[in-house]
Design a protein around this motif. Structure first.
Motif, PDB file in Angstrom:
ATOM      1  N   LEU A 149       0.828  -1.209   0.000  1.00  0.00           N
ATOM      2  CA  LEU A 149       0.000   0.000   0.000  1.00  0.00           C
ATOM      3  C   LEU A 149       0.863   1.261   0.000  1.00  0.00           C
ATOM      4  CD1 LEU A 149      -2.817   1.265   0.130  1.00  0.00           C
ATOM      5  CD2 LEU A 149      -2.657   1.122   2.621  1.00  0.00           C
ATOM      6  N   VAL A 150       1.871   1.286   0.857  1.00  0.00           N
ATOM      7  CA  VAL A 150       2.765   2.449   0.925  1.00  0.00           C
ATOM      8  C   VAL A 150       3.493   2.632  -0.404  1.00  0.00           C
ATOM      9  CG1 VAL A 150       4.859   3.340   2.023  1.00  0.00           C
ATOM     10  CG2 VAL A 150       3.020   2.406   3.427  1.00  0.00           C
ATOM     11  N   THR A 151       3.942   1.543  -0.992  1.00  0.00           N
ATOM     12  CA  THR A 151       4.632   1.608  -2.287  1.00  0.00           C
ATOM     13  C   THR A 151       3.732   2.200  -3.363  1.00  0.00           C
ATOM     14  OG1 THR A 151       6.087  -0.247  -1.779  1.00  0.00           O
ATOM     15  CG2 THR A 151       5.696   0.207  -4.102  1.00  0.00           C
ATOM     16  N   LEU A 152       2.505   1.699  -3.439  1.00  0.00           N
ATOM     17  CA  LEU A 152       1.586   2.198  -4.467  1.00  0.00           C
ATOM     18  C   LEU A 152       1.286   3.683  -4.259  1.00  0.00           C
ATOM     19  CD1 LEU A 152      -0.879  -0.819  -4.708  1.00  0.00           C
ATOM     20  CD2 LEU A 152       0.944  -0.196  -6.314  1.00  0.00           C
ATOM     21  N   LEU A 153       1.087   4.065  -3.011  1.00  0.00           N
ATOM     22  CA  LEU A 153       0.771   5.473  -2.732  1.00  0.00           C
ATOM     23  C   LEU A 153       1.991   6.377  -2.925  1.00  0.00           C
ATOM     24  CD1 LEU A 153      -1.532   5.104   0.407  1.00  0.00           C
ATOM     25  CD2 LEU A 153      -2.206   5.674  -1.943  1.00  0.00           C
ATOM     26  N   TYR A 154       3.135   5.980  -2.357  1.00  0.00           N
ATOM     27  CA  TYR A 154       4.299   6.870  -2.396  1.00  0.00           C
ATOM     28  C   TYR A 154       4.941   6.903  -3.780  1.00  0.00           C
ATOM     29  CZ  TYR A 154       8.437   9.421  -1.187  1.00  0.00           C
ATOM     30  OH  TYR A 154       9.418  10.370  -1.153  1.00  0.00           O
ATOM     31  N   GLN A 155       5.369   5.745  -4.290  1.00  0.00           N
ATOM     32  CA  GLN A 155       6.021   5.753  -5.599  1.00  0.00           C
ATOM     33  C   GLN A 155       5.036   6.168  -6.687  1.00  0.00           C
ATOM     34  OE1 GLN A 155       7.752   3.589  -3.342  1.00  0.00           O
ATOM     35  NE2 GLN A 155       9.318   5.125  -3.736  1.00  0.00           N
ATOM     36  N   GLY A 156       3.794   5.723  -6.587  1.00  0.00           N
ATOM     37  CA  GLY A 156       2.795   6.160  -7.561  1.00  0.00           C
ATOM     38  C   GLY A 156       2.579   7.664  -7.496  1.00  0.00           C
ATOM     39  N   GLY A 157       2.515   8.190  -6.287  1.00  0.00           N
ATOM     40  CA  GLY A 157       2.366   9.637  -6.112  1.00  0.00           C
ATOM     41  C   GLY A 157       3.562  10.409  -6.636  1.00  0.00           C
ATOM     42  N   MET A 158       4.761   9.871  -6.395  1.00  0.00           N
ATOM     43  CA  MET A 158       5.962  10.546  -6.898  1.00  0.00           C
ATOM     44  C   MET A 158       6.030  10.489  -8.425  1.00  0.00           C
ATOM     45  SD  MET A 158       7.278  11.961  -4.338  1.00  0.00           S
ATOM     46  CE  MET A 158       8.615  12.678  -5.252  1.00  0.00           C
ATOM     47  N   ALA A 159       5.607   9.375  -9.004  1.00  0.00           N
ATOM     48  CA  ALA A 159       5.586   9.281 -10.468  1.00  0.00           C
ATOM     49  C   ALA A 159       4.646  10.348 -11.046  1.00  0.00           C
ATOM     50  CB  ALA A 159       5.145   7.881 -10.907  1.00  0.00           C
ATOM     51  N   LEU A 160       3.474  10.503 -10.433  1.00  0.00           N
ATOM     52  CA  LEU A 160       2.545  11.550 -10.889  1.00  0.00           C
ATOM     53  C   LEU A 160       3.108  12.946 -10.647  1.00  0.00           C
ATOM     54  CD1 LEU A 160      -0.885  10.115  -9.710  1.00  0.00           C
ATOM     55  CD2 LEU A 160      -0.081  10.402 -12.065  1.00  0.00           C
ATOM     56  N   TYR A 161       3.751  13.141  -9.504  1.00  0.00           N
ATOM     57  CA  TYR A 161       4.332  14.438  -9.169  1.00  0.00           C
ATOM     58  C   TYR A 161       5.331  14.878 -10.251  1.00  0.00           C
ATOM     59  CZ  TYR A 161       7.082  17.939  -6.658  1.00  0.00           C
ATOM     60  OH  TYR A 161       7.752  19.089  -6.301  1.00  0.00           O
ATOM     61  N   PHE A 162       6.246  13.986 -10.614  1.00  0.00           N
ATOM     62  CA  PHE A 162       7.233  14.353 -11.632  1.00  0.00           C
ATOM     63  C   PHE A 162       6.587  14.475 -13.012  1.00  0.00           C
ATOM     64  CE2 PHE A 162      10.243  12.560  -8.437  1.00  0.00           C
ATOM     65  CZ  PHE A 162      10.908  13.748  -8.185  1.00  0.00           C
ATOM     66  N   ARG A 163       5.604  13.646 -13.307  1.00  0.00           N
ATOM     67  CA  ARG A 163       4.895  13.730 -14.592  1.00  0.00           C
ATOM     68  C   ARG A 163       4.230  15.101 -14.731  1.00  0.00           C
ATOM     69  NH1 ARG A 163       5.415  11.431 -19.031  1.00  0.00           N
ATOM     70  NH2 ARG A 163       5.704   9.483 -17.948  1.00  0.00           N
ATOM     71  N   ARG A 164       3.688  15.609 -13.628  1.00  0.00           N
ATOM     72  CA  ARG A 164       3.014  16.913 -13.663  1.00  0.00           C
ATOM     73  C   ARG A 164       3.991  18.085 -13.756  1.00  0.00           C
ATOM     74  NH1 ARG A 164      -1.464  15.194  -9.234  1.00  0.00           N
ATOM     75  NH2 ARG A 164      -2.829  14.111 -10.688  1.00  0.00           N
ATOM     76  N   ARG A 165       5.268  17.840 -13.660  1.00  0.00           N
ATOM     77  CA  ARG A 165       6.264  18.903 -13.807  1.00  0.00           C
ATOM     78  C   ARG A 165       6.675  19.088 -15.261  1.00  0.00           C
ATOM     79  NH1 ARG A 165       3.889  18.977 -10.218  1.00  0.00           N
ATOM     80  NH2 ARG A 165       4.298  19.503  -8.073  1.00  0.00           N
ATOM     81  N   ILE A 166       6.273  18.183 -16.122  1.00  0.00           N
ATOM     82  CA  ILE A 166       6.652  18.294 -17.541  1.00  0.00           C
ATOM     83  C   ILE A 166       6.113  19.591 -18.151  1.00  0.00           C
ATOM     84  CG2 ILE A 166       6.386  17.266 -19.849  1.00  0.00           C
ATOM     85  CD1 ILE A 166       6.449  14.507 -18.434  1.00  0.00           C
ATOM     86  N   PRO A 167       4.819  19.942 -17.994  1.00  0.00           N
ATOM     87  CA  PRO A 167       4.342  21.209 -18.566  1.00  0.00           C
ATOM     88  C   PRO A 167       5.064  22.429 -17.984  1.00  0.00           C
ATOM     89  CG  PRO A 167       2.471  19.824 -17.973  1.00  0.00           C
ATOM     90  CD  PRO A 167       3.703  19.162 -17.418  1.00  0.00           C
TER      91      PRO A 167
END
Length: 187
Positions: A149-167
């Motif tokens: 659960l922590v992996t899905l939330l943390y790493q998944g959240g970080m993947a989205l966080y960096f993805r949202r920095r592209i624009p």
């Protein structure tokens, strides 16, 4: 009071560039810090698994270490406004999430705990009400279920966080002239 060598327009461009760079610098700092944590945790996992040649933990440690090194390598590029670095950092977090999720699922459903060594101590058997295997299975399930659960939330959240920095990186590259990016990079 000394007069600024920059014109008012150049000052405005630098201020706008600095404002556009700020979220990228923050994301880069997070990437560097995460990367360092990953390198330390991955290296410790690898070192601890090496004496017994525990291949699963060696692979896990190697994955975490490699992702940490990659995050630390990409962070300065992101701070300079590279959309590709933001994409790469997102992908690194995604693959770390996948690797750790596979590890957790394997530990939950394939690599079940062995209780034979624990069963040798009669105090443990009495403390568990005679069902030491059930106690170990419950603790094992809670531990690896929580880690999943922590992996899905943390790493998944970080993947989205960096993805949202592209624009934001694309906008910084598009709206900040080369001279202003070079000046801001030297500060």
């Amino acid at each position: 009071m000394t007069k600024s060598p920059l014109s008012p327009d150049e000052t405005r461009v630098l201020q706008q560039g600095a404002a556009l760079k700020k979220p990228l610098a923050r994301a880069a700092a997070i990437g560097r810090a995460n990367g360092l944590g990953y390198v330390v945790f991955g290296a410790l996992t690898t070192v601890m698994a090496a004496p017994g040649l525990d291949w699963i933990h060696l692979a896990e440690g190697a994955l975490v270490t490699v992702v940490g090194v990659l995050q630390r390598r990409e962070a300065p590029k992101l701070e300079r406004g590279s959309p590709q670095a933001a994409s790469d950092m997102s992908r690194n977090e995604f693959w770390l999430m996948i690797g750790l999720a596979i590890y957790c699922l394997a530990r939950l459903f394939v690599l079940t705990p062995e209780t034979t060594a624990l069963s040798l101590d009669p105090r443990l058997a009495r403390a568990s009400g005679g069902d030491l295997d059930g106690l170990v299975d419950a603790v094992h399930g809670i531990l690896f279920g929580s880690l999943l659960l922590v992996t899905l939330l943390y790493q998944g959240g970080m993947a989205l966080y960096f993805r949202r920095r592209i624009p934001a990186a694309e906008r910084y590259q598009r709206e900040t002239p080369d001279w202003a990016r070079a000046t801001l990079g030297s500060l």
